[in-house]
Design an enzyme around this catalytic site. Structure first.
Site, PDB file in Angstrom:
ATOM      1  N   GLY A   1      -6.967 -29.359 -30.575  1.00  0.00           N
ATOM      2  CA  GLY A   1      -8.013 -29.551 -29.566  1.00  0.00           C
ATOM      3  C   GLY A   1      -8.813 -28.298 -29.256  1.00  0.00           C
TER       4      GLY A   1
ATOM      5  N   LYS B   1     -11.320 -26.425 -33.886  1.00  0.00           N
ATOM      6  CA  LYS B   1     -11.342 -26.047 -35.314  1.00  0.00           C
ATOM      7  C   LYS B   1     -12.202 -27.001 -36.140  1.00  0.00           C
ATOM      8  CE  LYS B   1      -6.852 -26.507 -35.824  1.00  0.00           C
ATOM      9  NZ  LYS B   1      -6.485 -26.988 -34.486  1.00  0.00           N
ATOM     10  N   SER B   2     -11.867 -28.286 -36.018  1.00  0.00           N
ATOM     11  CA  SER B   2     -12.557 -29.307 -36.820  1.00  0.00           C
ATOM     12  C   SER B   2     -14.043 -29.393 -36.481  1.00  0.00           C
ATOM     13  CB  SER B   2     -11.938 -30.658 -36.479  1.00  0.00           C
ATOM     14  OG  SER B   2     -11.431 -31.235 -37.582  1.00  0.00           O
TER      15      SER B   2
ATOM     16  N   SER C   1      -2.062 -23.838 -38.329  1.00  0.00           N
ATOM     17  CA  SER C   1      -1.475 -22.660 -38.997  1.00  0.00           C
ATOM     18  C   SER C   1      -0.951 -21.660 -37.963  1.00  0.00           C
ATOM     19  CB  SER C   1      -2.483 -22.005 -39.953  1.00  0.00           C
ATOM     20  OG  SER C   1      -3.768 -21.849 -39.413  1.00  0.00           O
TER      21      SER C   1
HETATM   22  N1  LIG Z   1       3.990 -31.806 -33.257  1.00  0.00           N
HETATM   23  C1  LIG Z   1       2.684 -31.584 -33.485  1.00  0.00           C
HETATM   24  N2  LIG Z   1       2.150 -30.358 -33.239  1.00  0.00           N
HETATM   25  C2  LIG Z   1       0.856 -30.134 -33.484  1.00  0.00           C
HETATM   26  N3  LIG Z   1      -0.021 -31.057 -33.972  1.00  0.00           N
HETATM   27  C3  LIG Z   1       0.476 -32.294 -34.232  1.00  0.00           C
HETATM   28  C4  LIG Z   1       1.823 -32.605 -33.993  1.00  0.00           C
HETATM   29  N4  LIG Z   1       2.015 -33.916 -34.342  1.00  0.00           N
HETATM   30  C5  LIG Z   1       0.848 -34.384 -34.781  1.00  0.00           C
HETATM   31  N5  LIG Z   1      -0.102 -33.426 -34.718  1.00  0.00           N
HETATM   32  C6  LIG Z   1      -1.468 -33.615 -35.243  1.00  0.00           C
HETATM   33  O1  LIG Z   1      -1.472 -32.928 -36.491  1.00  0.00           O
HETATM   34  C7  LIG Z   1      -2.516 -31.967 -36.545  1.00  0.00           C
HETATM   35  C8  LIG Z   1      -1.996 -30.583 -36.919  1.00  0.00           C
HETATM   36  O2  LIG Z   1      -1.658 -30.545 -38.276  1.00  0.00           O
HETATM   37  P1  LIG Z   1      -1.724 -29.172 -39.047  1.00  0.00           P
HETATM   38  O3  LIG Z   1      -1.441 -29.497 -40.465  1.00  0.00           O
HETATM   39  O4  LIG Z   1      -2.994 -28.487 -38.738  1.00  0.00           O
HETATM   40  O5  LIG Z   1      -0.515 -28.355 -38.379  1.00  0.00           O
HETATM   41  S1  LIG Z   1       0.219 -27.055 -38.915  1.00  0.00           S
HETATM   42  O6  LIG Z   1      -0.817 -26.127 -39.416  1.00  0.00           O
HETATM   43  O7  LIG Z   1       1.137 -27.447 -39.993  1.00  0.00           O
HETATM   44  O8  LIG Z   1       0.945 -26.516 -37.760  1.00  0.00           O
HETATM   45  C9  LIG Z   1      -3.102 -31.876 -35.155  1.00  0.00           C
HETATM   46  O9  LIG Z   1      -4.491 -31.927 -35.412  1.00  0.00           O
HETATM   47  P2  LIG Z   1      -5.561 -30.990 -34.675  1.00  0.00           P
HETATM   48  O10 LIG Z   1      -5.631 -31.574 -33.311  1.00  0.00           O
HETATM   49  O11 LIG Z   1      -6.810 -31.210 -35.469  1.00  0.00           O
HETATM   50  O12 LIG Z   1      -5.126 -29.570 -34.708  1.00  0.00           O
HETATM   51  C10 LIG Z   1      -2.589 -33.092 -34.427  1.00  0.00           C
HETATM   52  O13 LIG Z   1      -3.583 -34.100 -34.429  1.00  0.00           O
HETATM   53  N1  LIG Z   2     -17.680 -24.946 -27.421  1.00  0.00           N
HETATM   54  C1  LIG Z   2     -16.981 -25.874 -28.097  1.00  0.00           C
HETATM   55  N2  LIG Z   2     -16.616 -25.634 -29.383  1.00  0.00           N
HETATM   56  C2  LIG Z   2     -15.897 -26.557 -30.074  1.00  0.00           C
HETATM   57  N3  LIG Z   2     -15.490 -27.758 -29.560  1.00  0.00           N
HETATM   58  C3  LIG Z   2     -15.819 -28.028 -28.279  1.00  0.00           C
HETATM   59  C4  LIG Z   2     -16.563 -27.103 -27.500  1.00  0.00           C
HETATM   60  N4  LIG Z   2     -16.720 -27.625 -26.269  1.00  0.00           N
HETATM   61  C5  LIG Z   2     -16.128 -28.824 -26.279  1.00  0.00           C
HETATM   62  N5  LIG Z   2     -15.586 -29.091 -27.490  1.00  0.00           N
HETATM   63  C6  LIG Z   2     -14.864 -30.345 -27.825  1.00  0.00           C
HETATM   64  O1  LIG Z   2     -13.483 -30.043 -28.025  1.00  0.00           O
HETATM   65  C7  LIG Z   2     -12.918 -30.977 -28.931  1.00  0.00           C
HETATM   66  C8  LIG Z   2     -12.243 -30.193 -30.039  1.00  0.00           C
HETATM   67  O2  LIG Z   2     -11.623 -31.112 -30.930  1.00  0.00           O
HETATM   68  P1  LIG Z   2     -11.368 -30.770 -32.449  1.00  0.00           P
HETATM   69  O3  LIG Z   2     -12.568 -30.135 -33.051  1.00  0.00           O
HETATM   70  O4  LIG Z   2     -10.829 -32.011 -33.078  1.00  0.00           O
HETATM   71  O5  LIG Z   2     -10.223 -29.645 -32.321  1.00  0.00           O
HETATM   72  P2  LIG Z   2      -9.094 -29.252 -33.370  1.00  0.00           P
HETATM   73  O6  LIG Z   2      -9.612 -29.540 -34.752  1.00  0.00           O
HETATM   74  O7  LIG Z   2      -8.861 -27.792 -33.123  1.00  0.00           O
HETATM   75  O8  LIG Z   2      -7.907 -30.097 -33.005  1.00  0.00           O
HETATM   76  C9  LIG Z   2     -14.065 -31.854 -29.457  1.00  0.00           C
HETATM   77  O9  LIG Z   2     -14.072 -33.059 -28.742  1.00  0.00           O
HETATM   78  C10 LIG Z   2     -15.310 -31.001 -29.125  1.00  0.00           C
HETATM   79  O10 LIG Z   2     -16.466 -31.791 -28.916  1.00  0.00           O
END
Ligand SMILES: Nc1ncnc2c1ncn2[C@@H]1O[C@H](COP(=O)(O)OS(=O)(=O)O)[C@@H](OP(=O)(O)O)[C@H]1O
Ligand SMILES: Nc1ncnc2c1ncn2[C@@H]1O[C@H](COP(=O)(O)OP(=O)(O)O)[C@@H](O)[C@H]1O
EC number: 2.7.1.25
Length: 199
Positions: free
Chosen positions: A36, A39-40, A107
């Site tokens: 959250g 990154k994405s 990571s």
């Molecule tokens: N236990 C736990 N901890 C963290 N995240 C979790 C977990 N279970 C599921 N998810 C979901 O998986 C996404 C993270 O996967 P990654 O491959 O980036 O994780 S890692 O680099 O191996 O730590 C992460 O996505 P992002 O929100 O995009 O970061 C989550 O949606």
């Molecule tokens: N300044 C900002 N930069 C990046 N994302 C932001 C920002 N402000 C709000 N957001 C919101 O935060 C959320 C980040 O989600 P996401 O990109 O999926 O994070 P991650 O890939 O790290 O899990 C999105 O809903 C995005 O619209």
């Protein structure tokens, strides 16, 4: 496991030739940060801008890779290490192909990021720390995962029940509370220009 009967094969078309054809240098944009953190969102926006500028790009994204290549892996420390090892190897193949590849994975461990860096030449690995405090990530909770993790429904959740080691010297440090998405794109693209990765 190593096998003494496997010999590295030199390829006919070199990395330098591929680079010259593309008109930019290859790189690995390694985004790291909490779930959250953004990154994405930022990786997609940067890729769109690089694509618009005519660069050859590819984006390896967390959830997508975990649905395919790494679908056998959990979120234990050992499986996260293996997740990042495989991603580092795949990303290196893209760099060898002359591409600007982005990876958007939590990571969380310094040693695993360092290992991905060590596979590439100097300057090719660009670590981008998406530094968003956990309170902000939790308030965003775009996938509802923090709510589930607080309710004890997701074990080993990064920032709650599993560690995140912040990068000490990232090439680029983004604070999403202060940088809009557009400002983050500008910072990253400017960095790539300043290092002559792109023109
Ligand atoms: N236990 C736990 N901890 C963290 N995240 C979790 C977990 N279970 C599921 N998810 C979901 O998986 C996404 C993270 O996967 P990654 O491959 O980036 O994780 S890692 O680099 O191996 O730590 C992460 O996505 P992002 O929100 O995009 O970061 C989550 O949606
Ligand atoms: N300044 C900002 N930069 C990046 N994302 C932001 C920002 N402000 C709000 N957001 C919101 O935060 C959320 C980040 O989600 P996401 O990109 O999926 O994070 P991650 O890939 O790290 O899990 C999105 O809903 C995005 O619209």
């Amino acid at each position: 496991m190593t096998n003494e009967n496997i010999v590295w094969h030199q390829q006919t078309v070199s990395k330098e030739q591929k680079q010259a054809q593309k008109g930019h240098r290859p790189a690995l944009l390694w985004y790291t940060g909490l779930s959250g953190s953004g990154k994405s969102t930022i990786a997609n926006a940067v890729e769109a801008e690089l694509f618009r500028l005519g660069c050859h790009t590819y984006l390896l994204d967390g959830d997508n890779v975990r649905m395919g290549l790494n679908k056998d892996l959990s979120f234990s420390d050992a499986d996260r290490e293996e997740n990042i090892r495989r991603i580092g190897e795949v990303a290196k193949l893209f760099v060898d192909a002359g591409v600007i590849v982005s990876s958007a994975f939590i990571s969380p461990f310094e040693a695993d990021r360092a290992s991905a860096r060590s596979r590439l030449n100097d300057g090719e690995f660009v670590e981008i720390f998406i530094d968003t405090p956990i309170e902000v990530c939790e308030a965003r909770d775009p996938k509802g995962l923090y709510k589930k993790a607080r309710a004890g429904e997701i074990p080993n959740f990064t920032g709650i029940s599993s560690a995140f080691e912040s990068p000490k010297k990232p090439e680029i440090h983004i604070h999403t509370q202060h940088h809009s998405i557009a400002q983050s794109v500008e910072l990253i693209v400017s960095y790539l220009r300043s290092k002559q990765i792109i023109k």
